[in-house]
Design an enzyme around this catalytic site. Structure first.
Site, PDB file in Angstrom:
ATOM      1  N   HIS A 195      -3.618   6.885 -12.827  1.00  0.00           N
ATOM      2  CA  HIS A 195      -4.102   8.246 -13.083  1.00  0.00           C
ATOM      3  C   HIS A 195      -5.078   8.301 -14.255  1.00  0.00           C
ATOM      4  O   HIS A 195      -5.722   9.336 -14.477  1.00  0.00           O
ATOM      5  CB  HIS A 195      -2.925   9.170 -13.446  1.00  0.00           C
ATOM      6  CG  HIS A 195      -1.992   9.459 -12.313  1.00  0.00           C
ATOM      7  ND1 HIS A 195      -0.718   8.943 -12.234  1.00  0.00           N
ATOM      8  CD2 HIS A 195      -2.147  10.221 -11.201  1.00  0.00           C
ATOM      9  CE1 HIS A 195      -0.131   9.378 -11.133  1.00  0.00           C
ATOM     10  NE2 HIS A 195      -0.971  10.157 -10.490  1.00  0.00           N
ATOM     11  N   LYS A 247      -0.177  -2.469 -10.575  1.00  0.00           N
ATOM     12  CA  LYS A 247       1.120  -2.858 -10.027  1.00  0.00           C
ATOM     13  C   LYS A 247       1.568  -4.186 -10.636  1.00  0.00           C
ATOM     14  O   LYS A 247       0.763  -5.093 -10.848  1.00  0.00           O
ATOM     15  CB  LYS A 247       1.037  -3.020  -8.501  1.00  0.00           C
ATOM     16  CG  LYS A 247       0.838  -1.715  -7.761  1.00  0.00           C
ATOM     17  CD  LYS A 247       2.137  -0.953  -7.641  1.00  0.00           C
ATOM     18  CE  LYS A 247       1.976   0.275  -6.742  1.00  0.00           C
ATOM     19  NZ  LYS A 247       3.210   1.031  -6.610  1.00  0.00           N
ATOM     20  N   THR A 248       2.856  -4.284 -10.921  1.00  0.00           N
ATOM     21  CA  THR A 248       3.450  -5.534 -11.370  1.00  0.00           C
ATOM     22  C   THR A 248       4.594  -5.868 -10.418  1.00  0.00           C
ATOM     23  O   THR A 248       4.890  -5.116  -9.496  1.00  0.00           O
ATOM     24  CB  THR A 248       4.001  -5.415 -12.802  1.00  0.00           C
ATOM     25  OG1 THR A 248       5.092  -4.472 -12.792  1.00  0.00           O
ATOM     26  CG2 THR A 248       2.932  -4.920 -13.768  1.00  0.00           C
TER      27      THR A 248
END
Length: 418
Positions: A48, A233-234
């Site tokens: 975001h 993202k992990t």
């Protein structure tokens, strides 16, 4: 460089509705502009950030940002980028999420001074509107064929789209019209997936306002990684701005682990460093990549922006301690951050012989292996090597009376609670 030139250099501009017109508008003086987010969760994630950081760049250049959290649109659900209907959330949940997101956005913007930011919630004007007013005053101006031509709607026609989500674009367009009328808002910015919603807003302004009304739209590219994997993202999921969901240490680690191929792009996108500073870091990546100066700077700037100076210092302290293996000076809270995902074993029988505990906790497979590791100096208690085969873990080995950290080898950590 002026603002728009700087945005172009950073690669932040994806589409504009009227480049020359916007340039003239910004040159006139302080311009009000807005960006919005729907409160579909109680925290934003780093996906975001880019539109709101771009909004902050406009504020830094002397313009007034309007920060919108969509209490009304969040109850409906944006079909953009979604292959199926969103699950509708209750008014109470959305209200809670609104407050959480507003608190996070307050960290990014300056709400004081002549161009202080304005925080708004579209539930204040759309939430109490009756259906007849919506259909007569706004729905009448947006043709069905016009809406069907929008990618966000066209992409859903095969899988199905409800009338609720079908009308989302008009509801967001109503935001732009309302802010144009009441806040003199001339520009909406958003991610590239918001192009259809932004242009619908411009259409509603054109049809509702007097002739000659001027407003503009600008979108920002989707953030991608050079290796093709998804940004933000992990292995454990999304990187959240809420420190309870993603600790400041994890947040710092995400940025410091940025690949050389991505780090300069992210410095341009997400930080407020100057062109000269970023070009200096780009040279460092090319000539002394092993120092990772660009990654360290990126991690420092982002952690400080979202979590503050104290959280940055704590993240750096944890990082240094884990790198060296010397964790004696870490607090229990810092260990919880740094060891959030390490294996944990709860021992319920008081003091324990280290050899037995290594086996019980699954750190080694047998007592023979435990004795061998201890004798060879491969076992550490709270950062200190232990080579006594008869060593007993006692209360004094607990950090702040909560847990003990056992390390086997260089990097295998375990938390023992007893």
């Amino acid at each position: 460089m002026n603002l728009l030139e700087d945005l172009q250099w950073r690669g932040i501009i994806y589409q504009q509705t009227d480049e020359e017109g916007l340039k003239e508008q910004l040159a006139k003086g302080m311009t009000s502009l807005y960006c919005g987010v729907d409160p579909t969760a109680d925290s934003m994630h780093i996906g975001h950030l880019l539109p709101f950081l771009t909004l902050r760049r406009f504020q830094n250049a002397g313009h007034r940002p309007i920060v919108l959290v969509g209490g009304a649109t969040g109850l409906i659900g944006d079909p953009s980028g979604k292959s199926e209907e969103r699950k509708l959330q209750t008014l109470d949940i959305i209200g809670h999420n609104v407050k959480c997101l507003q608190a996070q956005l307050e960290r990014i913007f300056d709400f004081d001074g002549t161009n202080g930011a304005v925080m708004v919630n579209n539930y204040d004007w759309a939430g109490k509107m009756d259906i007849v007013t919506f259909l007569r005053d706004y729905g009448k101006h947006i043709g069905v064929n016009y809406m069907l031509a929008k990618d966000t709607i066209a992409n859903r026609l095969e899988t199905g789209i409800s009338f609720t989500e079908f009308t989302y674009t008009i509801l967001q367009a109503l935001d732009f019209l309302h802010l144009y009328e009441h806040n003199d808002c001339k520009l909406q910015i958003g991610g590239s997936d918001q192009w259809g919603n932004i242009t619908t807003g411009l259409e509603l302004i054109r049809k509702n306002m007097q002739e000659g009304a001027k407003a503009y739209g600008l979108t920002i590219p989707l953030v991608t990684k050079a290796d093709g994997t998804k940004f933000g993202k992990t292995e454990s999921g999304a990187v959240w701005l809420d420190p309870e969901k993603t600790t400041p240490y994890e947040f710092y680690q995400f940025w410091i682990n940025t690949a050389d191929a991505d780090v300069i792009k992210y410095l341009k996108f997400f930080t407020f460093l100057s062109k000269e500073e970023i070009e200096g870091l780009e040279k460092s990546v090319q000539e002394e990549a092993h120092l990772r100066n660009a990654q360290k700077t990126l991690a420092e700037e982002m952690t400080k922006l979202i979590h503050g100076e104290a959280a940055l210092e704590q993240a750096q302290k944890i990082t240094a301690a884990l790198f060296s293996g010397d964790i004696k000076n870490l607090t229990a809270g810092e260990i919880k951050q740094g060891f959030k995902d390490v294996p944990t074993y709860e021992h319920t029988e008081g003091e324990a012989l280290l050899v037995d505990l290594l086996v019980a906790a699954g750190i080694v497979s047998s007592k023979r292996q435990a004795r061998e590791d201890i004798t060879n100096g491969a076992v550490y208690i709270n950062g200190e090597r232990k080579q006594e085969l008869d060593y007993v873990l006692a209360a004094e080995d607990r950090i702040e009376e909560q847990f003990t950290v056992i390390r086997r080898g260089k990097k295998k950590y375990y938390l023992i609670k007893f």
